[in-house]
Design an enzyme around this catalytic site. Structure first.
Site, PDB file in Angstrom:
ATOM      1  N   SER A 188      -3.777   7.935   3.522  1.00  0.00           N
ATOM      2  CA  SER A 188      -3.419   7.536   4.887  1.00  0.00           C
ATOM      3  C   SER A 188      -4.632   7.505   5.785  1.00  0.00           C
ATOM      4  O   SER A 188      -5.551   8.306   5.627  1.00  0.00           O
ATOM      5  CB  SER A 188      -2.375   8.487   5.481  1.00  0.00           C
ATOM      6  OG  SER A 188      -2.138   8.093   6.823  1.00  0.00           O
ATOM      7  N   LYS A 239       3.450  11.464   0.908  1.00  0.00           N
ATOM      8  CA  LYS A 239       2.931  10.337   1.699  1.00  0.00           C
ATOM      9  C   LYS A 239       4.084   9.573   2.348  1.00  0.00           C
ATOM     10  O   LYS A 239       3.998   9.147   3.498  1.00  0.00           O
ATOM     11  CB  LYS A 239       2.094   9.408   0.803  1.00  0.00           C
ATOM     12  CG  LYS A 239       1.689   8.082   1.456  1.00  0.00           C
ATOM     13  CD  LYS A 239       0.824   8.287   2.682  1.00  0.00           C
ATOM     14  CE  LYS A 239       0.129   7.113   3.283  1.00  0.00           C
ATOM     15  NZ  LYS A 239       0.750   5.909   3.610  1.00  0.00           N
ATOM     16  N   HIS A 287       5.233  11.510   5.254  1.00  0.00           N
ATOM     17  CA  HIS A 287       4.217  11.309   6.305  1.00  0.00           C
ATOM     18  C   HIS A 287       4.525  10.019   7.072  1.00  0.00           C
ATOM     19  O   HIS A 287       4.525   9.987   8.301  1.00  0.00           O
ATOM     20  CB  HIS A 287       2.822  11.236   5.670  1.00  0.00           C
ATOM     21  CG  HIS A 287       1.761  10.644   6.551  1.00  0.00           C
ATOM     22  ND1 HIS A 287       1.664   9.273   6.784  1.00  0.00           N
ATOM     23  CD2 HIS A 287       0.793  11.209   7.298  1.00  0.00           C
ATOM     24  CE1 HIS A 287       0.667   9.042   7.626  1.00  0.00           C
ATOM     25  NE2 HIS A 287       0.114  10.200   7.945  1.00  0.00           N
ATOM     26  N   ASN A 288       4.805   8.949   6.337  1.00  0.00           N
ATOM     27  CA  ASN A 288       5.069   7.666   6.995  1.00  0.00           C
ATOM     28  C   ASN A 288       6.378   7.699   7.788  1.00  0.00           C
ATOM     29  O   ASN A 288       6.471   7.106   8.860  1.00  0.00           O
ATOM     30  CB  ASN A 288       5.118   6.534   5.963  1.00  0.00           C
ATOM     31  CG  ASN A 288       3.732   6.134   5.501  1.00  0.00           C
ATOM     32  OD1 ASN A 288       2.796   6.930   5.571  1.00  0.00           O
ATOM     33  ND2 ASN A 288       3.574   4.924   5.023  1.00  0.00           N
ATOM     34  N   GLU A 312       5.611   9.301  10.863  1.00  0.00           N
ATOM     35  CA  GLU A 312       4.801   8.360  11.662  1.00  0.00           C
ATOM     36  C   GLU A 312       5.712   7.386  12.431  1.00  0.00           C
ATOM     37  O   GLU A 312       5.468   7.092  13.606  1.00  0.00           O
ATOM     38  CB  GLU A 312       3.873   7.612  10.695  1.00  0.00           C
ATOM     39  CG  GLU A 312       3.005   6.549  11.299  1.00  0.00           C
ATOM     40  CD  GLU A 312       2.220   5.787  10.205  1.00  0.00           C
ATOM     41  OE1 GLU A 312       1.642   6.416   9.307  1.00  0.00           O
ATOM     42  OE2 GLU A 312       2.218   4.542  10.258  1.00  0.00           O
TER      43      GLU A 312
HETATM   44  P1  NBP Z   1      -2.288  -5.253   0.043  1.00  0.00           P
HETATM   45  O1  NBP Z   1      -1.148  -4.319  -0.056  1.00  0.00           O
HETATM   46  O2  NBP Z   1      -2.251  -6.352   1.035  1.00  0.00           O
HETATM   47  O3  NBP Z   1      -2.541  -5.910  -1.419  1.00  0.00           O
HETATM   48  C1  NBP Z   1      -3.560  -6.835  -1.613  1.00  0.00           C
HETATM   49  C2  NBP Z   1      -4.333  -6.526  -2.893  1.00  0.00           C
HETATM   50  O4  NBP Z   1      -3.439  -6.492  -4.013  1.00  0.00           O
HETATM   51  C3  NBP Z   1      -5.358  -7.617  -3.190  1.00  0.00           C
HETATM   52  O5  NBP Z   1      -6.498  -7.018  -3.754  1.00  0.00           O
HETATM   53  C4  NBP Z   1      -4.611  -8.493  -4.201  1.00  0.00           C
HETATM   54  O6  NBP Z   1      -5.457  -9.243  -5.013  1.00  0.00           O
HETATM   55  C5  NBP Z   1      -3.921  -7.421  -5.002  1.00  0.00           C
HETATM   56  N1  NBP Z   1      -2.823  -7.897  -5.843  1.00  0.00           N
HETATM   57  C6  NBP Z   1      -1.620  -8.409  -5.527  1.00  0.00           C
HETATM   58 BR1  NBP Z   1      -1.047  -8.740  -3.826  1.00  0.00          BR
HETATM   59  N2  NBP Z   1      -0.845  -8.692  -6.579  1.00  0.00           N
HETATM   60  C7  NBP Z   1      -1.609  -8.373  -7.631  1.00  0.00           C
HETATM   61  C8  NBP Z   1      -1.397  -8.466  -9.019  1.00  0.00           C
HETATM   62  N3  NBP Z   1      -0.234  -8.888  -9.522  1.00  0.00           N
HETATM   63  N4  NBP Z   1      -2.393  -8.076  -9.836  1.00  0.00           N
HETATM   64  C9  NBP Z   1      -3.561  -7.650  -9.336  1.00  0.00           C
HETATM   65  N5  NBP Z   1      -3.830  -7.517  -8.016  1.00  0.00           N
HETATM   66  C10 NBP Z   1      -2.866  -7.886  -7.180  1.00  0.00           C
HETATM   67  O7  NBP Z   1      -3.658  -4.437   0.238  1.00  0.00           O
HETATM   68  P2  NBP Z   1      -3.986  -3.233   1.213  1.00  0.00           P
HETATM   69  O8  NBP Z   1      -3.454  -3.443   2.580  1.00  0.00           O
HETATM   70  O9  NBP Z   1      -5.433  -2.952   1.028  1.00  0.00           O
HETATM   71  O10 NBP Z   1      -3.156  -2.008   0.593  1.00  0.00           O
HETATM   72  C11 NBP Z   1      -3.355  -1.557  -0.742  1.00  0.00           C
HETATM   73  C12 NBP Z   1      -2.342  -0.448  -1.009  1.00  0.00           C
HETATM   74  O11 NBP Z   1      -2.577   0.626  -0.092  1.00  0.00           O
HETATM   75  C13 NBP Z   1      -0.889  -0.874  -0.800  1.00  0.00           C
HETATM   76  O12 NBP Z   1      -0.074  -0.184  -1.699  1.00  0.00           O
HETATM   77  C14 NBP Z   1      -0.600  -0.430   0.604  1.00  0.00           C
HETATM   78  O13 NBP Z   1       0.777  -0.212   0.830  1.00  0.00           O
HETATM   79  C15 NBP Z   1      -1.392   0.869   0.675  1.00  0.00           C
HETATM   80  N6  NBP Z   1      -1.816   1.273   2.020  1.00  0.00           N
HETATM   81  C16 NBP Z   1      -2.205   0.353   2.925  1.00  0.00           C
HETATM   82  C17 NBP Z   1      -2.634   0.777   4.183  1.00  0.00           C
HETATM   83  C18 NBP Z   1      -3.121  -0.200   5.212  1.00  0.00           C
HETATM   84  O14 NBP Z   1      -3.387   0.240   6.353  1.00  0.00           O
HETATM   85  N7  NBP Z   1      -3.285  -1.485   4.879  1.00  0.00           N
HETATM   86  C19 NBP Z   1      -2.628   2.148   4.498  1.00  0.00           C
HETATM   87  C20 NBP Z   1      -2.234   3.061   3.525  1.00  0.00           C
HETATM   88  C21 NBP Z   1      -1.836   2.609   2.284  1.00  0.00           C
HETATM   89  P3  NBP Z   1      -5.840 -10.761  -4.596  1.00  0.00           P
HETATM   90  O15 NBP Z   1      -7.011 -10.652  -3.668  1.00  0.00           O
HETATM   91  O16 NBP Z   1      -6.175 -11.402  -5.866  1.00  0.00           O
HETATM   92  O17 NBP Z   1      -4.623 -11.362  -3.933  1.00  0.00           O
END
Ligand code: NBP
Length: 502
Positions: free
Chosen positions: A133, A205, A208-209, A212
């Site tokens: 987080s 986690k 936590h959300n 939030e």
């Molecule tokens: P996203 O949740 O938006 O996912 C995008 C990533 O997943 C890209 O690298 C994409 O690759 C890859 N991807 C997908 Br979509 N489908 C795929 C597949 N079938 N095989 C391989 N790669 C795949 O990214 P994020 O916002 O960085 O979050 C990542 C994780 O962390 C998620 O589980 C999210 O819930 C969690 N999280 C996010 C935050 C936040 O603030 N964003 C905070 C805390 C936790 P590509 O580039 O090839 O499309």
């Protein structure tokens, strides 16, 4: 050919979280191999970051990636939660992972998926779950990390997780400048700790959300009351939040709210940005998971659910606009914006917040029984003190409460929180009454007060519900004057029918 100079860690998924976590890892001296499904993203990332303290190696195929990492491999997966995680793990296995290799799912996965995956991949690789987080800045300069899985795998992950996590001051528990100052932190106490086996980290986690969601809803309700009841402008409310941030309410969410409310519309400097943003909130599902789980386990977490429903209600924008023309409430009434009413809203916010956290910790207490975890609630509160979205001064008070009494039944029963609610209660009731009589929606304030009043009631009207259930469905009831476990039934509807033992 693998050499001793090979990276000891790999990361898959270079979107917002993955990119920033990879740079954080490299900042702390761990060489890291990275892979993204769309290879152009990997190339761009490597090109944009030529001089990191430890080397970044970009890989175009998973075979190349797996071969590049020293054994036993620690591979962090940060892809979209859901089927993408299974797909990546299957591809990693095909690319040659060993049974001793550790795959850390650091996305927002459902904890039951983590439990399933750990079982499914047992013997093929070590599947480990960790909540992360703190959003983009947290991932870059210090998130709160909530790991759960096999304890031996944790030994391999621990040095990395402790290095990259947010840090708090050992004496005060306050976050050390890091994420907010835009630089990595060394020293201090890391905001991570092993939480338990299989899905424990992802469960914590999720809660936590859920918390939030309520925190944000409560802050928004305080804002609406200050705006609707007192007629204050966003920049005036921003100043109030800045003041509140110097009190028990000190938290990241209050701090950013103060910033948000003074932001002008970039297209028209005469307006505030908050006034041109559509009042329809999105959600990604973790609040819903928390609420569904509370219903499944029968744990009252009504304020968390209320916060989710408030977002659902906000999303009915066109329906609300139409209804606003037909459903009339009380006439708008403005109060004088004096210190007493502002302080009353602050107290209402603080008391409601305490109830929301009490509900979150109740959930975790029940889940640990269900999943045979031994969660340490003081430690959980302590790793939320820095790095994460709900980081707040008062988490130290929660840590203190559980350290003083690890078997504490409900946060509201801790002496400190009891005193806080006793102090703020009158104001809290006044604000909820004002919201009701003036027609300003404050569902989370109201639900938190209902939780408090229900929890402190030795007698609830559920006796009548049991009688109704026995009347229409012969569901039986227990008597206050009979031993627990004995059930009775009356052959309704005749009032003078005898009672029979069921
Ligand atoms: P996203 O949740 O938006 O996912 C995008 C990533 O997943 C890209 O690298 C994409 O690759 C890859 N991807 C997908 Br979509 N489908 C795929 C597949 N079938 N095989 C391989 N790669 C795949 O990214 P994020 O916002 O960085 O979050 C990542 C994780 O962390 C998620 O589980 C999210 O819930 C969690 N999280 C996010 C935050 C936040 O603030 N964003 C905070 C805390 C936790 P590509 O580039 O090839 O499309």
């Amino acid at each position: 050919m693998m050499t001793s100079a090979n990276p000891c860690v790999g990361l898959i998924g270079l979107a917002v979280m993955g990119k920033n976590l990879a740079l954080n890892i490299a900042d702390h001296g761990f060489e890291i191999a990275v892979f993204n499904r769309t290879t152009a993203v990997t190339d761009e990332f490597i090109a944009e970051n030529p001089h990191t303290p430890a080397k970044l190696t970009g890989c175009h195929t998973l075979k190349e990636f797996v071969d590049a990492i020293a054994k036993p491999r620690v591979i962090i997966v940060l892809v979209k939660a859901g089927p993408a995680v299974d797909s990546i793990v299957e591809q990693l296995l095909a690319a040659g992972l060993d049974p001793q290799d550790i795959v850390v799912d650091a996305g927002n996965s459902l904890w039951t998926d983590t439990i399933r995956r750990e079982k499914d991949y047992s013997g093929k690789l070590k599947f480990f779950g960790s909540g992360v987080s703190g959003g983009e800045l947290g991932a870059r300069f210090g998130p709160s990390l909530m790991p759960g899985g096999d304890p031996d795998s944790w030994k391999h992950l621990e040095p990395i997780w402790k290095a990259i996590a947010a840090k708090v001051d050992a004496r005060t528990g306050e976050p050390l400048a890091g994420a907010s100052a835009g630089k990595p932190v060394t020293g201090g106490v890391p905001c991570t700790a092993y939480l338990g086996p299989n899905g424990a980290g992802h469960y914590v986690k999720m809660v936590h959300n859920g918390i939030e969601y309520v925190d944000m809803q409560l802050i928004s309700e305080a804002y609406l009351l200050l705006r609707s009841l007192l007629g204050l402008r966003p920049d005036e409310i921003s100043q109030i939040f800045s003041q509140w941030n110097k009190t028990e309410l000190n938290s990241y969410l209050i701090e950013i709210t103060a910033d948000v409310l003074q932001q002008k519309d970039p297209r028209n400097k005469k307006k505030f940005l908050v006034d041109v943003i559509v009042d329809s909130a999105g959600q990604k599902g973790t609040g819903k998971w928390t609420s569904t789980n509370s219903l499944d386990m029968g744990v009252p977490a009504n304020s968390i659910a209320e916060a989710v429903f408030a977002r659902c209600m906000s999303a009915l924008k066109s329906e609300r606009v139409a209804a606003s023309k037909k459903l009339k409430g009380p006439l708008a009434r403005k109060l004088r914006a004096g210190k007493p009413i502002i302080e009353a809203i602050r107290q209402a916010l603080y008391c409601s917040k305490i109830c929301a956290y009490a509900q979150g910790f109740q959930l975790m207490r029940e889940a640990q029984n269900q999943y045979h975890w031994k969660l340490d609630f003081g430690t959980i509160a302590s790793i939320w003190r820095g790095g994460c979205i709900i980081r707040a001064k008062f988490l130290q008070k929660i840590t203190d409460a559980y350290q003083a009494d690890p078997k504490l039944v409900n946060l509201l029963l801790d002496p400190y929180f009891r005193k806080q609610v006793r102090t703020g209660q009158e104001d809290w009731r006044k604000v909820v009454s004002l919201a009701a009589t003036t027609g300003v929606p404050a569902p989370a304030f109201m639900s938190a007060l209902a939780y408090f009043d229900s929890y402190r009631s030795a007698v609830l009207p559920a006796s009548l519900i049991q009688a109704q259930r026995d009347y229409f469905g012969a569901h039986t009831y227990q008597r206050v004057d009979a031993p627990d476990g004995q059930f009775f039934h009356v052959d309704w509807p005749a009032a003078d029918r005898p009672e029979v033992k069921a």
